[in-house]
Design an enzyme around this catalytic site. Structure first.
Site, PDB file in Angstrom:
ATOM      1  N   LEU A   1       5.769 -22.492  -4.100  1.00  0.00           N
ATOM      2  CA  LEU A   1       5.349 -21.286  -4.349  1.00  0.00           C
ATOM      3  C   LEU A   1       5.221 -20.470  -5.556  1.00  0.00           C
ATOM      4  O   LEU A   1       5.675 -21.286  -6.678  1.00  0.00           O
ATOM      5  CB  LEU A   1       7.131 -20.662  -3.929  1.00  0.00           C
TER       6      LEU A   1
ATOM      7  N   ASP B   1      13.193  -1.202  -2.437  1.00  0.00           N
ATOM      8  CA  ASP B   1      13.635  -0.428  -2.978  1.00  0.00           C
ATOM      9  C   ASP B   1      14.994   0.139  -2.422  1.00  0.00           C
ATOM     10  O   ASP B   1      14.950  -0.522  -1.233  1.00  0.00           O
ATOM     11  CB  ASP B   1      12.287   0.566  -2.235  1.00  0.00           C
TER      12      ASP B   1
ATOM     13  N   HIS C   1      21.251  -3.074  -8.296  1.00  0.00           N
ATOM     14  CA  HIS C   1      20.039  -4.229  -8.639  1.00  0.00           C
ATOM     15  C   HIS C   1      20.780  -5.366  -8.788  1.00  0.00           C
ATOM     16  O   HIS C   1      20.242  -6.090  -8.764  1.00  0.00           O
ATOM     17  CB  HIS C   1      19.847  -3.949 -10.595  1.00  0.00           C
TER      18      HIS C   1
HETATM   19  C1  FPP Z   1      14.072  -0.041  -6.495  1.00  0.00           C
HETATM   20  O1  FPP Z   1      15.497   0.302  -6.189  1.00  0.00           O
HETATM   21  C2  FPP Z   1      14.526  -1.181  -7.625  1.00  0.00           C
HETATM   22  C3  FPP Z   1      14.299  -1.718  -8.606  1.00  0.00           C
HETATM   23  C4  FPP Z   1      13.145  -0.365 -10.416  1.00  0.00           C
HETATM   24  C5  FPP Z   1      14.422  -2.707  -9.649  1.00  0.00           C
HETATM   25  C6  FPP Z   1      14.208  -4.152  -8.790  1.00  0.00           C
HETATM   26  C7  FPP Z   1      15.165  -4.902  -9.341  1.00  0.00           C
HETATM   27  C8  FPP Z   1      16.408  -6.084  -9.057  1.00  0.00           C
HETATM   28  C9  FPP Z   1      16.250  -5.907  -7.231  1.00  0.00           C
HETATM   29  C10 FPP Z   1      16.568  -7.112  -9.678  1.00  0.00           C
HETATM   30  C11 FPP Z   1      15.929  -7.602 -10.869  1.00  0.00           C
HETATM   31  C12 FPP Z   1      14.824  -8.274 -10.138  1.00  0.00           C
HETATM   32  C13 FPP Z   1      14.984  -9.325 -11.042  1.00  0.00           C
HETATM   33  C14 FPP Z   1      13.356  -9.848  -9.712  1.00  0.00           C
HETATM   34  C15 FPP Z   1      15.279 -10.415 -11.777  1.00  0.00           C
HETATM   35  P1  FPP Z   1      16.109   1.824  -6.866  1.00  0.00           P
HETATM   36  O2  FPP Z   1      16.865   1.914  -8.011  1.00  0.00           O
HETATM   37  O3  FPP Z   1      14.547   2.836  -7.221  1.00  0.00           O
HETATM   38  O4  FPP Z   1      16.774   2.083  -5.304  1.00  0.00           O
HETATM   39  P2  FPP Z   1      16.446   3.337  -5.123  1.00  0.00           P
HETATM   40  O5  FPP Z   1      15.681   4.357  -5.146  1.00  0.00           O
HETATM   41  O6  FPP Z   1      17.520   3.822  -4.098  1.00  0.00           O
HETATM   42  O7  FPP Z   1      17.180   4.491  -5.924  1.00  0.00           O
END
Ligand code: FPP
Length: 253
Positions: A132, A21, A38
Site C-alpha cells: 500500500l 472529518d 483527534h
Molecule cells: C477533521 O476533524 C480532522 C482533522 C482536521 C485532523 C485529522 C487528524 C487525525 C485523524 C489525526 C492525525 C492523523 C494522522 C495521520 C496521524 P475536525 O477537527 O474538523 O472535526 P469537526 O469538523 O467535528 O470540528
C-alpha cells in the site's frame, strides 16, 4: 460469508482518498475536548490503513491537515502536530513490516522541523516497500498545488524545457504533487458534510464521491467495506452513455 467476501477484488479502486472529518464533533458529543477526538481519530487511521492493505488497495490518501487548518487555535494546531510526530514515531516500524510506503503531499517546509524529521525518516525507511502507498496530505491546499504547477510550468517554458503547445491535461499532471500516483477513483468524506474542501481538485475530476454521517473516529473497517461495495455498484461513464459502457467497456478499469 463476511462483509469482506462480498467485495469484488477485480473491481477495486486503485486509489481511495479520504477526508477524515468530525473528530471535534465526536469529542464534543462525549463532553470531551476536541483533541481527544483527534486521538481517537488516529485509531481509525490505523484500522483503515491496515484494512486497505489487507483488501489490496494500492493507494490511500488521507487529508490529515489542510493549509487552512493552521488558522485553528494554537493549542489545537500544536496538539495535532505533536500527535502526528508521536504517531509516525510509533507506527513506522509496523508500516514497514506491512510493506506500506509512506509519502507526503502539501507544503512540507511549513511543518515544524521535528515533524519534517520524523516524516523524512519514515519515508526513507519505507521507500522500497511495494504494498500500500499511504499518502498523507499535510498543510495541503489543492488550489496552491495547482498554482505551484502553473509556476513550475512557466519556469520550464522560460528555460526552454517545455513548449507552450505541449501543455495539456496529461502533461499538467506531471507538475502536481501527486505526479507519481494515479487519480483517486473513490473519495470518502465522513461526518455528513458535502464538500470537497480544497482537496485534490484536479485529481478528483472523475472520482466517485461517497459521504457518510459517521464521524471519523467511528469510521472503521466495515465502513470502508460499505463504501467499497457502494462504489462497486456505480456505473462509471466518463461522459459516455450507459449503453456504450455496457456494450464496449468492462467497468472499473
Ligand atoms: C477533521 O476533524 C480532522 C482533522 C482536521 C485532523 C485529522 C487528524 C487525525 C485523524 C489525526 C492525525 C492523523 C494522522 C495521520 C496521524 P475536525 O477537527 O474538523 O472535526 P469537526 O469538523 O467535528 O470540528
Amino acid at each position: 460469508m463476511g462483509l469482506l467476501d462480498s467485495i469484488d477484488l477485480n473491481k477495486l479502486p486503485k486509489h481511495v482518498a479520504i477526508i477524515m472529518d468530525g473528530n471535534g464533533r465526536w469529542a464534543k458529543e462525549r463532553g470531551e475536548d476536541r483533541v481527544y477526538g483527534h486521538h481517537e481519530g488516529v485509531v481509525s487511521v490505523r484500522e483503515i490503513v491496515n484494512a486497505s492493505a489487507e483488501i489490496g488497495i494500492k493507494y490511500l490518501t488521507l487529508y490529515a491537515f489542510s493549509a487552512e487548518n493552521w488558522n485553528r487555535p494554537k493549542e489545537e494546531v500544536d496538539a495535532l502536530m505533536e500527535l502526528l510526530v508521536n504517531t509516525i514515531r510509533k507506527e513506522t516500524d509496523e508500516l514497514d513490516k506491512n510493506n506500506v510506503r509512506l509519502s507526503i503531499i502539501g507544503d512540507f517546509a511549513s511543518l515544524p522541523l521535528i515533524c519534517q524529521k520524523e516524516l523524512n525518516e519514515a519515508m526513507d525507511l519505507t521507500a522500497k516497500n511495494t504494498g500500500l502507498n499511504l499518502i498523507l496530505a499535510l498543510s495541503y491546499s489543492s488550489r496552491r498545488e495547482i498554482a505551484d504547477a502553473a509556476r513550475k510550468i512557466a519556469l520550464d517554458v522560460v528555460a526552454g524545457k517545455l513548449q507552450p503547445g505541449d501543455i495539456n491535461e496529461n502533461s499538467f499532471k506531471n507538475y502536481l504533487y501527486t505526479s507519481a500516483f494515479p487519480d483517486p477513483e473513490l473519495m470518502i468524506r465522513t461526518s455528513g458534510e458535502y464538500r470537497i474542501s480544497n482537496y485534490l481538485l484536479y485529481q478528483l475530476a472523475y472520482a466517485e464521491l461517497y459521504f457518510t454521517n459517521k464521524h471519523w473516529p467511528d469510521f472503521r473497517k466495515n465502513d470502508l467495506i460499505d463504501a467499497l461495495l457502494n462504489y462497486q455498484q456505480r456505473e462509471r461513464r466518463f461522459g459516455k452513455t450507459s449503453e456504450q459502457i455496457q456494450k464496449n467497456t468492462p467497468q472499473h478499469v
